[in-house]
Motif scaffolding. Structure first.
Motif, short mmCIF file in Angstrom:
data_model
loop_
_atom_site.label_atom_id
_atom_site.label_comp_id
_atom_site.label_asym_id
_atom_site.label_seq_id
_atom_site.Cartn_x
_atom_site.Cartn_y
_atom_site.Cartn_z
N LEU A 99 -2.07 26.94 2.43
CA LEU A 99 -1.30 28.07 2.66
C LEU A 99 -0.03 28.15 1.49
CD1 LEU A 99 -0.60 30.68 4.34
CD2 LEU A 99 1.03 29.39 5.61
N TRP A 100 0.43 27.05 1.18
CA TRP A 100 1.57 27.17 0.12
C TRP A 100 0.85 27.52 -1.29
CZ3 TRP A 100 6.33 28.25 -0.95
CH2 TRP A 100 6.81 27.66 -1.94
N ALA A 101 -0.30 26.94 -1.67
CA ALA A 101 -0.88 27.29 -2.76
C ALA A 101 -1.43 28.80 -2.80
CB ALA A 101 -2.28 26.23 -3.07
N ALA A 102 -2.07 29.25 -1.61
CA ALA A 102 -2.20 30.61 -1.68
C ALA A 102 -1.01 31.63 -2.06
CB ALA A 102 -2.95 30.73 -0.36
N VAL A 103 0.03 31.21 -1.39
CA VAL A 103 1.05 32.23 -1.60
C VAL A 103 1.65 32.11 -3.03
CG1 VAL A 103 3.80 32.26 -1.14
CG2 VAL A 103 2.13 31.95 0.74
N VAL A 104 1.65 30.94 -3.65
CA VAL A 104 1.74 30.92 -5.13
C VAL A 104 0.92 31.61 -5.98
CG1 VAL A 104 2.18 29.23 -7.22
CG2 VAL A 104 3.14 28.75 -4.99
N VAL A 105 -0.51 31.42 -5.63
CA VAL A 105 -1.54 32.24 -6.31
C VAL A 105 -1.15 33.68 -6.10
CG1 VAL A 105 -3.81 32.91 -6.49
CG2 VAL A 105 -2.97 30.39 -6.65
N ALA A 106 -0.94 34.23 -5.02
CA ALA A 106 -0.63 35.43 -4.60
C ALA A 106 0.39 36.18 -5.46
CB ALA A 106 -0.58 35.67 -3.03
N ALA A 107 1.55 35.41 -5.24
CA ALA A 107 2.81 35.84 -6.18
C ALA A 107 2.48 36.00 -7.58
CB ALA A 107 3.93 34.67 -5.99
N ARG A 126 1.01 -1.15 0.04
CA ARG A 126 0.06 -0.12 0.00
C ARG A 126 0.87 1.14 0.07
NH1 ARG A 126 -3.44 0.04 4.91
NH2 ARG A 126 -4.19 -1.81 4.16
N SER A 127 0.39 2.22 -0.92
CA SER A 127 1.30 3.38 -0.70
C SER A 127 0.47 4.46 0.10
CB SER A 127 1.24 4.14 -2.11
OG SER A 127 -0.32 4.47 -2.55
N ARG A 128 1.48 5.19 0.69
CA ARG A 128 1.16 6.09 1.55
C ARG A 128 0.71 7.54 0.84
NH1 ARG A 128 4.53 6.23 6.97
NH2 ARG A 128 3.76 4.10 7.74
N GLN A 129 -0.51 8.01 1.35
CA GLN A 129 -1.07 9.18 0.81
C GLN A 129 -0.97 9.89 1.74
OE1 GLN A 129 -4.68 8.14 -1.18
NE2 GLN A 129 -3.51 7.49 -2.96
N VAL A 130 -0.61 11.34 1.42
CA VAL A 130 -0.95 12.43 2.67
C VAL A 130 -1.96 13.34 2.35
CG1 VAL A 130 0.38 14.05 3.62
CG2 VAL A 130 1.78 12.14 3.30
N GLY A 131 -2.77 13.62 2.97
CA GLY A 131 -4.21 14.32 2.74
C GLY A 131 -3.61 15.98 2.60
N ARG A 132 -4.58 16.70 2.34
CA ARG A 132 -4.35 18.05 2.41
C ARG A 132 -4.33 18.67 3.69
NH1 ARG A 132 -8.16 21.38 -1.58
NH2 ARG A 132 -6.52 22.36 -2.22
N THR A 133 -3.23 19.54 3.99
CA THR A 133 -2.92 20.05 5.09
C THR A 133 -3.11 21.67 5.16
OG1 THR A 133 -0.36 20.40 4.70
CG2 THR A 133 -1.30 18.24 5.83
N ARG A 134 -3.15 22.51 6.42
CA ARG A 134 -3.18 23.74 6.37
C ARG A 134 -1.92 24.46 5.63
NH1 ARG A 134 -5.36 25.06 12.23
NH2 ARG A 134 -7.26 23.72 12.02
N VAL A 135 -0.77 23.84 5.86
CA VAL A 135 0.67 24.31 5.21
C VAL A 135 0.51 24.09 3.79
CG1 VAL A 135 2.82 24.12 5.03
CG2 VAL A 135 1.86 24.07 7.28
#
Length: 121
Positions: free
Chosen positions: A45-53, A33-42
């Motif tokens: 936030l990282w996606a918001a910073v990229v869009v803002a830039a 089984r592969s490990r999948q990491v769900g969405r986190t606040r960080v």
């Protein structure tokens, strides 16, 4: 005996298993089984910073392409600004107005929730 061993190997190949592995290579097998990491606040936030830039880059290009001076009249104040800067101030004023209305609505909803919470107890 040799025929049975050969048939077992063929079955393993058909099932995409490695000979000697204890179980099928399916998601039910925890070792595969592969490990999948769900969405986190960080990550949000990282996606918001990229869009803002990206938005800021577009704003910078807009301001640099509109350097012509315009005279702005507001109440009793008169000033000359670059067109891009004047439009940026207008957009900022609109955003602040929307934020003010949204803040009033949030406070109204919190007050209503607080009133309902104390009425139920």
């Amino acid at each position: 005996m040799v025929v049975m061993e050969r048939n077992d190997r063929l079955n393993d190949i058909r099932q995409h298993r490695v000979v000697g592995e204890s179980g099928p290579a399916t998601p039910e097998n925890p070792s595969v089984r592969s490990r999948q990491v769900g969405r986190t606040r960080v990550s949000g936030l990282w996606a918001a910073v990229v869009v803002a830039a990206i938005v800021l880059a577009f704003l910078l290009v807009f301001i640099m392409q509109n350097p012509a001076g315009v005279t702005v009249h507001f109440l009793w104040i008169q000033s000359t600004l670059a067109l891009g800067i004047a439009m940026l101030f207008a957009a900022l004023g609109g955003a602040l107005l929307i934020a003010l209305v949204a803040t009033a609505r949030i406070l109204q909803l919190r007050g209503a929730a607080r009133t309902r919470g104390t009425a139920q107890h």
